[in-house]
Design an enzyme around this catalytic site. Structure first.
Site: not given
Length: 160
Positions: A48, A61, A65, A94, A96
């Site tokens: 990411s 997070y 990543k 993104v 989604t």
């Protein structure tokens, strides 16, 4: 050791375990393609942009990543002699089905869109196309690359 120190130590160990789990596949081993067993082919990891830049509200997070990003570089060096290319795609904002299902407001989508030079949010297709490109023979000379799919969000400052 005081109670706070024990609590911190236990918390740190738990966080390290979480980062390790996120940086590896569900079975605890880095994800490999079927080609890796034949000493040729390509591996494309997915990280990411949160692993490339600071400023994410979470600690774990972006750390996990970032671990995928550096694991990609280490794997490229380790497997290059075997003819195995290892690269990484780092998606940005993104849109989604999962993001949509969370009920994102139009205002939030607009803020996300404006974070990039191209003034758009990507789609899962954008990420998939980047993965396909890196896995293909057309990228035969590419290894150790980290490719942001973020409409230019990590390319530089957005206002002067």
């Amino acid at each position: 050791m005081q109670s706070n120190e024990r609590s911190f130590d236990r918390s740190l160990k738990e966080r390290v375990a979480i980062v390790g789990a996120r940086a590896h596949g569900a079975d605890g081993a880095p994800c490999h393609s079927a080609h890796a067993r034949h000493r040729q082919g390509a591996i494309v990891n997915v990280a990411s942009v949160a692993g490339l830049i600071g400023g994410h509200p979470s600690l774990l997070y972006p750390t996990s990543k970032g671990a995928v990003v550096n694991m990609t570089r280490a794997m490229a060096a380790h497997h290059g002699a075997q003819g195995i290319r290892v690269n990484c795609v780092a998606p940005g904002m993104v849109h989604t089905p999962m993001v949509h299902a969370r009920g994102m407001s139009e205002e939030t989508r607009e803020v996300r869109r404006k974070r990039s030079f191209l003034q758009t949010q990507g789609s899962g297709w954008d990420v998939g196309h980047a993965i396909r490109c890196l896995a293909s023979d057309e990228s035969g000379g590419v290894t150790g690359a980290i490719v942001p799919v973020d409409a230019g969000a990590t390319a530089g400052r957005h206002s002067y």
